[in-house]
Design a protein around this motif. Structure first.
Motif, mmCIF file in Angstrom:
data_model
loop_
_atom_site.group_PDB
_atom_site.id
_atom_site.type_symbol
_atom_site.label_atom_id
_atom_site.label_comp_id
_atom_site.label_asym_id
_atom_site.label_seq_id
_atom_site.Cartn_x
_atom_site.Cartn_y
_atom_site.Cartn_z
ATOM 1 N N ASP A 192 0.832 -1.209 0.000
ATOM 2 C CA ASP A 192 0.000 0.000 0.000
ATOM 3 C C ASP A 192 0.867 1.260 0.000
ATOM 4 N N LEU A 193 1.972 1.217 0.730
ATOM 5 C CA LEU A 193 2.872 2.366 0.766
ATOM 6 C C LEU A 193 3.475 2.621 -0.611
ATOM 7 N N ILE A 194 3.879 1.526 -1.287
ATOM 8 C CA ILE A 194 4.426 1.641 -2.640
ATOM 9 C C ILE A 194 3.363 2.237 -3.568
ATOM 10 N N TYR A 195 2.144 1.710 -3.473
ATOM 11 C CA TYR A 195 1.053 2.165 -4.348
ATOM 12 C C TYR A 195 0.772 3.657 -4.130
ATOM 13 N N ASN A 196 0.687 4.073 -2.850
ATOM 14 C CA ASN A 196 0.385 5.484 -2.543
ATOM 15 C C ASN A 196 1.502 6.409 -3.032
ATOM 16 N N GLU A 197 2.743 5.955 -2.887
ATOM 17 C CA GLU A 197 3.858 6.795 -3.339
ATOM 18 C C GLU A 197 3.847 6.932 -4.860
ATOM 19 N N LEU A 198 3.668 5.814 -5.564
ATOM 20 C CA LEU A 198 3.623 5.868 -7.027
ATOM 21 C C LEU A 198 2.456 6.737 -7.513
ATOM 22 N N LYS A 199 1.326 6.649 -6.815
ATOM 23 C CA LYS A 199 0.169 7.470 -7.175
ATOM 24 C C LYS A 199 0.510 8.954 -7.055
ATOM 25 N N GLN A 200 1.227 9.305 -5.978
ATOM 26 C CA GLN A 200 1.628 10.699 -5.780
ATOM 27 C C GLN A 200 2.613 11.148 -6.858
#
Length: 511
Positions: A192-200
């Motif tokens: 989830d952390l990876i996903y949120n960072e990539l989204k940003q």
């Protein structure tokens, strides 16, 4: 290894110190009037193409055009040009020549064209900043590469199967046509952390593209984080014991950032409130002062000399006061090994880049030479900046390279001496006295000289003239009345000559 990050902010500068085993190994400084531009993204305009060096100069809206080499152009970003097979009535020879020239810079860019570029190397001295069209946006766990769909996984991941699994997960997260690199620190964090960072990061890229379409002048589109937040992002890892800052705003910003991506690490961040300056409390200022010196002493009594030239840095290792009672070979080996450790630290501390040549003390035993080579490579692996070294030559020389992306400490913190203009030496009083004598010779030969002149000099030169009765000798030789006066504003190798009648400065007349 005990590692700490120290941040100190004042009105005149922001400073970062990285400590390992309580010794400073890296130092980064940012001043308000000289902010770092590494990583910034600009809308640029091609000002000039130079085919002879396969490069172009790009106006990015700052006081100096940026330098773009053909190897730093992402070919996919450049509009496709007609190739030989699209042209009619051309023979095969011309077609082959055009095909081989397809990726020459003059066929990829044209003057006046607008392109998106990112700073890959800051301006150093008189050199222009270096840019690339291979854009990337760095996060804590990943690096987004918007125009390259490849996915890179840190080599420290566990096995091919795990790498394949991670790549599939990332491919599902990323928009079509985009790629990324997973950092070592991102291997063990929640998806989830990876996903949120990539989204940003994807959102940041969309904003950059939107801004790039507004207006037509070269301008800044994306500014990299300041040294405090970029250091937290890049350097605050699991092996960091403490983060200490003396600025409340920085402290709050660090906690806010960690709250989103690593809340379990917030307890390592401390706000420094003591009256003693933070860098003084950790004895950092003394080490920083040494980093500007040419000569560095080693605990064994040996010492290092650092000599900078335009092309490279030369480091000379000397045994100095080492009075070990062991054999000469053992003494030399011990000094060289200690020197290797200090050299690796100084390269990081001074942020030295480019070509480095180290002159180690000669050793006869091949096993000692091999051990030194291995030790140097091991030490360079601790460097966050890419650095490599070769084997010792038959003369005891070791060639090294270290990636250079920004000015080193000396370039940031010092200026060229106005007296010696970077020579590192000034003319002696004896030499300057000879210059004055030659001036008098020229004056007599060109216009017959004057009956009386006044000569302004530094105190050291005045003392030399008096001590050697030079004034009497010059008056006798040139049949002229001389008046020497001390001028506090003049350096040792400077002088001024004034006519006696009108007190006119006539120094340049006969230089």
């Amino acid at each position: 290894m005990i590692k700490k990050l120290l941040f100190s902010s004042t009105a005149t500068q922001k400073r970062v110190a990285v400590l390992e085993e309580n010794k400073v190994v890296e130092y980064i400084v940012e001043q308000p009037d000289d902010c770092r531009i590494l990583g910034n993204i600009y809308r640029g305009r091609v000002e000039k193409i130079v085919p002879s060096i396969q490069s172009a100069f790009i106006d990015i809206g700052i006081n100096k055009n940026a330098f773009l080499n053909v190897n730093d152009i992402e070919i996919g970003l450049i509009p496709e040009l007609p190739t030989a097979k699209d042209e009619k009535n051309e023979d095969e020879t011309v077609q082959e020549a055009d095909a081989s020239n397809e990726f020459a810079i003059e066929n990829l860019l044209e003057e006046g064209q607008e392109i998106l570029v990112q700073i890959s190397k800051e301006p150093i001295g008189d050199k222009s900043p270096k840019v690339t069209t291979k854009i990337s946006l760095a996060g804590r766990f990943t690096v987004l590469v918007p125009d390259n769909r490849n996915i890179g996984i840190s080599k420290r991941s566990h096995g091919k199967r795990e790498r394949k699994r991670l790549k599939k997960i990332l491919r599902d997260m990323l928009p079509e046509g985009m790629g990324c690199i997973v950092r070592t620190i991102g291997l063990d964090v929640d998806e989830d952390l990876i996903y949120n960072e990539l989204k940003q990061l994807v959102g940041d890229w969309d904003e950059i593209q939107r801004k790039s379409l507004e207006g037509g002048e070269p301008c800044l589109l994306y500014k990299e984080q300041d040294i405090v937040m970029s250091s937290i992002r890049n350097l605050f890892t699991e092996d960091t014991e403490e983060v200490i800052t003396d600025d409340k705003k920085d402290y709050d910003e660090i906690l806010s950032y960690l709250n989103k991506i690593a809340p379990e690490m917030k307890n390592r961040v401390k706000f420094y409130k003591q009256s003693v300056p933070l860098f003084d409390a950790y004895d950092i200022e003394r080490d920083l002062d040494k980093s500007h010196r040419r000569k560095i002493w080693l605990k064994s009594g040996g010492y290092l000399y650092f000599d900078k030239t335009e092309a490279l840095l030369a480091i000379d290792v000397n045994s100095g006061r080492n009075n070990s009672e062991t054999t000469l070979e053992d003494t030399v080996f011990a000094v060289n090994m200690e020197a290797a450790k200090e050299i690796a630290r100084q390269l990081r501390l001074r942020d030295i880049g480019g070509i480095i040549v180290v002159d180690f003390i000669d050793m006869k035993k091949s096993e000692n030479r091999t051990a030194l080579e291995q030790k140097m490579r091991e030490l360079l692996r601790n460097d966050s900046t890419s650095a490599t070294c070769g084997d010792l030559s038959r003369f005891g020389l070791m060639e090294m390279t270290r990636k250079r992306v920004r000015p080193g400490i000396n370039e940031l913190m010092t200026e060229i001496c106005p007296s010696c203009n970077g020579l590192g030496r000034i003319f002696s009083t004896k030499s300057v006295a000879s210059k004055i004598e030659r001036w008098l010779h020229r004056a007599a030969a060109q216009d017959g000289g004057a009956s009386k002149i006044k000569i302004l000099v530094s105190k050291s030169l005045f003392d030399y003239v008096e001590r050697n009765n030079l004034r009497d000798q010059l008056e006798k030789d040139h049949k002229i009345k001389l008046l020497f006066e001390i001028s506090p504003r003049l350096e040792q190798d400077e002088f001024e000559i004034h006519s006696g009648e009108h007190d006119e400065n006539i120094t340049e007349k006969h230089l």
